[in-house]
Design a protein around this motif. Structure first.
Motif, PDB file in Angstrom:
ATOM      1  N   ALA A 174     -21.983  39.467 -20.522  1.00 33.75           N
ATOM      2  CA  ALA A 174     -21.236  39.474 -19.611  1.00 33.75           C
ATOM      3  C   ALA A 174     -20.148  40.257 -20.067  1.00 33.75           C
ATOM      4  O   ALA A 174     -19.727  41.927 -19.091  1.00 33.75           O
ATOM      5  CB  ALA A 174     -20.414  37.977 -18.532  1.00 33.75           C
ATOM      6  N   ARG A 175     -19.344  40.772 -21.078  1.00 39.03           N
ATOM      7  CA  ARG A 175     -18.226  41.343 -20.610  1.00 39.03           C
ATOM      8  C   ARG A 175     -18.677  42.859 -20.439  1.00 39.03           C
ATOM      9  O   ARG A 175     -17.768  44.171 -19.486  1.00 39.03           O
ATOM     10  CB  ARG A 175     -17.507  40.715 -22.309  1.00 39.03           C
ATOM     11  N   LYS A 176     -19.594  43.421 -21.604  1.00 37.51           N
ATOM     12  CA  LYS A 176     -20.603  44.491 -21.096  1.00 37.51           C
ATOM     13  C   LYS A 176     -20.448  44.978 -20.128  1.00 37.51           C
ATOM     14  O   LYS A 176     -20.444  46.203 -19.269  1.00 37.51           O
ATOM     15  CB  LYS A 176     -21.419  45.199 -22.019  1.00 37.51           C
ATOM     16  N   GLU A 181     -18.992  48.198 -14.904  1.00 32.80           N
ATOM     17  CA  GLU A 181     -19.747  48.341 -13.797  1.00 32.80           C
ATOM     18  C   GLU A 181     -18.733  48.822 -13.257  1.00 32.80           C
ATOM     19  O   GLU A 181     -18.673  49.632 -12.124  1.00 32.80           O
ATOM     20  CB  GLU A 181     -19.774  46.979 -13.204  1.00 32.80           C
ATOM     21  N   VAL A 182     -17.494  48.429 -13.699  1.00 35.81           N
ATOM     22  CA  VAL A 182     -16.252  48.705 -13.408  1.00 35.81           C
ATOM     23  C   VAL A 182     -15.721  49.893 -13.357  1.00 35.81           C
ATOM     24  O   VAL A 182     -15.968  51.576 -12.327  1.00 35.81           O
ATOM     25  CB  VAL A 182     -15.114  47.873 -14.367  1.00 35.81           C
ATOM     26  N   LYS A 222     -11.666  43.600 -10.280  1.00 38.39           N
ATOM     27  CA  LYS A 222     -11.798  45.243  -9.700  1.00 38.39           C
ATOM     28  C   LYS A 222     -13.225  45.711  -8.968  1.00 38.39           C
ATOM     29  O   LYS A 222     -12.971  46.185  -8.307  1.00 38.39           O
ATOM     30  CB  LYS A 222     -11.520  45.942 -10.888  1.00 38.39           C
ATOM     31  N   LEU A 223     -14.159  44.145  -9.503  1.00 44.80           N
ATOM     32  CA  LEU A 223     -15.404  44.717  -8.046  1.00 44.80           C
ATOM     33  C   LEU A 223     -15.180  44.170  -7.139  1.00 44.80           C
ATOM     34  O   LEU A 223     -16.590  44.451  -6.195  1.00 44.80           O
ATOM     35  CB  LEU A 223     -16.324  44.057  -9.093  1.00 44.80           C
ATOM     36  N   LEU A 224     -14.642  43.726  -6.700  1.00 44.55           N
ATOM     37  CA  LEU A 224     -13.952  43.592  -5.293  1.00 44.55           C
ATOM     38  C   LEU A 224     -13.595  44.001  -4.724  1.00 44.55           C
ATOM     39  O   LEU A 224     -12.447  44.406  -5.127  1.00 44.55           O
ATOM     40  CB  LEU A 224     -13.040  41.768  -5.524  1.00 44.55           C
TER      41      LEU A 224
END
Ligand code: SAM
Length: 288
Positions: A174-176, A181-182, A222-224
């Motif tokens: 998940a972290r990767k 995505e960021v 940061k994806l919001l």
């Protein structure tokens, strides 16, 4: 400090907490009844003579271990319905039943999202939340480190008649995934993350909730953007308070409209109505 919120998963046709007490719980899952350990059920059960088709014995929350003692009639998997989607329930080696019924209040939020919403489901397991969102017309990215869990989620999509829906099935740490995505400047309308205490990515990446959640959550926020709707974080089986989750999430969303709520997740017993606590959550939402 804002008041903590208590979310309640109510009994459903295919899953109900029938009774609980003396460190155990009796549940109905589809046509079968099971007894599982439940340290939080310190009270006396409503009845002593629990009839069940299977019981998970031995092991403990901390060390795991233990095994199922099942009657021959219990099949390896059986179809049930939850929140309008269908899945294969099963008795897993980790004492789970292949889904987490206490997530129902979060599924309801995903089901209420506008059509076309972009949804990210991290630690998605067998995919009930992903299917509920897809069923509501959302575009979903389902991420889990376990190839088996992602295969089961895809089988549940097939069973639910949702296999042709826009769901990206990702087997990755998940972290990767989120860090990439960021970097790509992606954004989502809704993010759900339900990390375990410990886990491993497909390439052996270590996941340790207390060490890694702060960075992952910061990246998720940061994806919001100002048009996003909701971020839901849940954790379980860990010595953490909902106030700590609130303390972690609130400073990360100060630039976004809306507010943070935190609290406990519970399941309501079908007969007595007793609430069994299961996990804690923090939720940022643009609206109410
Ligand atoms: C308890 S489950 C989550 C349940 C899920 N939210 C649901 O409601 O069905 C935790 C999941 O995290 C996954 N996991 C563990 N470590 C991971 C990692 N580093 N990256 C992504 N997923 C991971 C496990 O494979 C497991 O499916």
């Amino acid at each position: 400090m804002r008041d903590l919120e208590t979310l309640v998963a109510e009994p459903t046709a295919d899953f109900a907490l029938l009774d609980s007490g003396h460190g155990r719980k009796l549940e109905r899952c589809g046509p079968w009844r099971f007894i599982r350990p439940e340290p939080q059920a310190m009270w006396a059960p409503a009845a002593d003579d629990w009839q069940a088709d299977g019981e998970f014995v031995g092991g403990s929350d901390e060390e795991g271990g233990g095994r199922w003692r099942l009657s021959d009639a219990v099949p390896p998997a059986w179809p049930i319905e939850q929140a309008g989607v269908h899945l294969h329930a099963q008795c897993t080696p980790f004492r789970h039943l292949g889904f987490f019924p206490d997530m129902a209040p979060h599924w309801a939020r995903l089901a209420a999202l506008p059509e076309g919403s972009e949804v990210l489901n991290l630690f998605g397991y067998t995919g009930v939340a992903s299917l509920v969102a897809a069923n509501a017309g959302c575009r979903v990215v389902h991420v889990d480190a376990s190839k088996k869990a992602v295969e089961q989620a895809r089988a549940n999509a097939q069973l639910s008649g949702l296999a042709d829906k826009p769901i990206r099935w990702i087997t990755e740490d998940a972290r990767k995934f989120v860090a990439r995505e960021v970097r790509r400047g992606r954004r989502y309308d809704a993010i759900l993350l339900d990390p375990p205490k410990f886990g491993r990515g497909p390439e052996g990446e270590v996941w340790d909730l207390t060490d890694h959640l702060p960075t992952l959550l910061a990246d998720c926020t940061k994806l919001l953007d100002a048009d996003s709707r909701v971020l839901i974080l849940t954790t379980y089986a860990i010595r953490l308070s909902a106030i700590a989750l609130d303390g972690l999430l609130s400073p990360l969303v100060t630039s976004l409209p809306g507010h943070v709520r935190a609290g406990e997740m519970t399941i309501r017993e079908e007969r007595r109505g007793t609430l069994l606590p299961t996990a804690i959550f923090a939720r940022w939402s643009a609206g109410g």
